[in-house]
Structure formats: structure tokens, C-alpha cells
Design a protein around this motif. Structure first.
Motif, PDB file in Angstrom:
ATOM      1  N   LYS A  30       0.796  -1.223   0.000  1.00 10.79           N
ATOM      2  CA  LYS A  30       0.000   0.000   0.000  1.00 10.79           C
ATOM      3  C   LYS A  30       0.831   1.278   0.000  1.00 10.79           C
ATOM      4  N   SER A  69      -1.890   5.797  -0.739  1.00 13.66           N
ATOM      5  CA  SER A  69      -2.817   5.215  -1.693  1.00 13.66           C
ATOM      6  C   SER A  69      -2.073   4.175  -2.515  1.00 13.66           C
ATOM      7  N   TRP A  92      -5.301  -0.639  -4.675  1.00  9.12           N
ATOM      8  CA  TRP A  92      -6.526  -1.245  -4.168  1.00  9.12           C
ATOM      9  C   TRP A  92      -7.193  -0.429  -3.056  1.00  9.12           C
ATOM     10  N   TYR A  93      -6.402   0.281  -2.241  1.00  9.99           N
ATOM     11  CA  TYR A  93      -6.953   0.985  -1.082  1.00  9.99           C
ATOM     12  C   TYR A  93      -6.345   2.368  -0.903  1.00  9.99           C
ATOM     13  N   ASN A  94      -7.118   3.235  -0.234  1.00 10.30           N
ATOM     14  CA  ASN A  94      -6.614   4.502   0.286  1.00 10.30           C
ATOM     15  C   ASN A  94      -6.583   4.335   1.799  1.00 10.30           C
ATOM     16  N   CYS A  95      -5.431   4.570   2.406  1.00 13.73           N
ATOM     17  CA  CYS A  95      -5.273   4.310   3.837  1.00 13.73           C
ATOM     18  C   CYS A  95      -4.812   5.555   4.582  1.00 13.73           C
ATOM     19  N   CYS A 125      -8.311   1.722   6.230  1.00  5.83           N
ATOM     20  CA  CYS A 125      -8.278   1.666   4.769  1.00  5.83           C
ATOM     21  C   CYS A 125      -9.688   1.559   4.190  1.00  5.83           C
ATOM     22  N   ALA A 126      -9.862   2.206   3.047  1.00  3.81           N
ATOM     23  CA  ALA A 126     -11.113   2.123   2.297  1.00  3.81           C
ATOM     24  C   ALA A 126     -10.765   1.816   0.845  1.00  3.81           C
ATOM     25  N   SER A 127     -11.639   1.126   0.174  1.00  8.50           N
ATOM     26  CA  SER A 127     -11.395   0.796  -1.229  1.00  8.50           C
ATOM     27  C   SER A 127     -11.253   2.063  -2.058  1.00  8.50           C
ATOM     28  N   THR A 128     -10.411   1.988  -3.061  1.00 13.41           N
ATOM     29  CA  THR A 128     -10.216   3.141  -3.932  1.00 13.41           C
ATOM     30  C   THR A 128     -11.409   3.303  -4.856  1.00 13.41           C
TER      31      THR A 128
END
Length: 165
Positions: free
Chosen positions: A26, A37, A40-43, A54-57
Motif C-alpha cells: 500500500k 494510496s 486497491w486501497y486509500n489508507c 483503509c477504504a477501497s479506492t
């Protein structure tokens, strides 16, 4: 010849590990060490709990292209290694590792395309709420770029490598 074979095998395993890390970790874009970012995710790091949230991009066409190309690169490199091992034990003396080399070259070209798309379209890929000037490329992005010449070189070496006994 045995040293060249060990070198090519080690190079292949190292680039495969680097590709896998670049695809799954990540850190493609980093803001101040507390937010990042990836594909797969923005953390975001939560200081209170000491964990990453984390949330999905948000899926954009450019991000999906980068995701697909990086996964394809890992697949091509994995198939190349498995085929190399098979050819090593079944190929006749004097045979060339053409298919193995071509798979490595394709892995290098797909990694190159993914890194190039991410470089040119980071404004469309990254979250709109973030200021791009306060962030920088992360180590996974750099790993993806480092893998490109390594994959292409190992592909060329495989194409010129002959099986000897």
C-alpha cells in the motif's frame, strides 16, 4: 554455465517477488507518511488506535488499467518461471528458452505500461480531495519501475540461454 543458470533463476525470483510486492503493498502514493494510496486501497494512519484505516479506492478506468496490467505482469512472470522449470527438465540438449523469455518480456512490457499510466494519469487515479503537491510516489511505484529493466534483461537472457548438459 551453471553460474549463469543460477544467476538467471535468482534474478527471476527477485523480480517476481518485487512485482508481487509492488502490486499488493500500500504505497504507490504517499502524503506526509500518515496517508497513502495504492492500487486497491486509500489508507490513513489513526494515531489514537495506532492502526491503518483503509477504504477501497474509487474505481476509475485508468486505475483499473494499472491494476490489470500489474496483475498480468505477475501472472506472466509466474508462468515464465514455471515453464522455465519444466523446460529445464524436459527440453533436449541445445534447446533455447524462447517461450520463457517471451513471457518475461511481456511481463516487463505490462509492468512498464502500468507504471507509465500511473505516472501520466495520477490526477485521475488519486482521490480528488487530496493535494497532489504535498505527496510523492511511494516505494511500490519505484519497485514497479525497477522491475521493468530487470524483467526485460532476464527475458533477453532467457531467449539467448541454451540448455547444456
Amino acid at each position: 554455465m551453471a553460474y549463469l543458470l543460477m544467476f538467471v533463476t535468482l534474478l527471476h525470483l527477485i523480480t517476481l517477488a518485487m512485482l508481487f510486492i509492488a502490486t499488493m503493498e500500500k504505497s504507490w502514493w504517499v502524503w506526509d507518511g500518515m496517508e497513502n494510496s495504492d492500487l486497491w486501497y486509500n489508507c490513513r494512519f489513526d494515531n489514537i488506535t495506532g492502526t491503518w484505516l483503509c477504504a477501497s479506492t474509487k474505481e476509475t478506468e485508468w486505475l483499473q488499467a494499472v491494476q490489470v496490467l500489474m496483475v498480468l505482469s505477475v501472472v506472466f512472470s509466474s508462468v515464465s518461471f514455471l515453464v522455465f522449470l519444466g523446460q529445464l527438465f524436459t527440453m533436449s540438449k541445445g534447446g533455447l528458452f524462447y517461450f520463457t523469455g517471451l513471457c518475461q518480456v511481456f511481463a516487463g512490457l505490462t509492468a512498464f505500461s502500468a507504471a507509465l499510466i500511473y505516472t501520466l494519469h495520477k490526477k485521475e487515479i488519486l482521490p480528488k480531495s487530496k493535494e497532489l503537491t504535498s505527496g510523492h510516489f511511494g516505494y511500490c511505484f519505484i519497485l514497479a519501475w525497477v522491475c521493468v529493466p530487470l524483467l526485460l534483461c532476464s527475458g533477453v537472457i532467457y531467449i539467448h540461454l541454451r540448455k547444456k548438459e
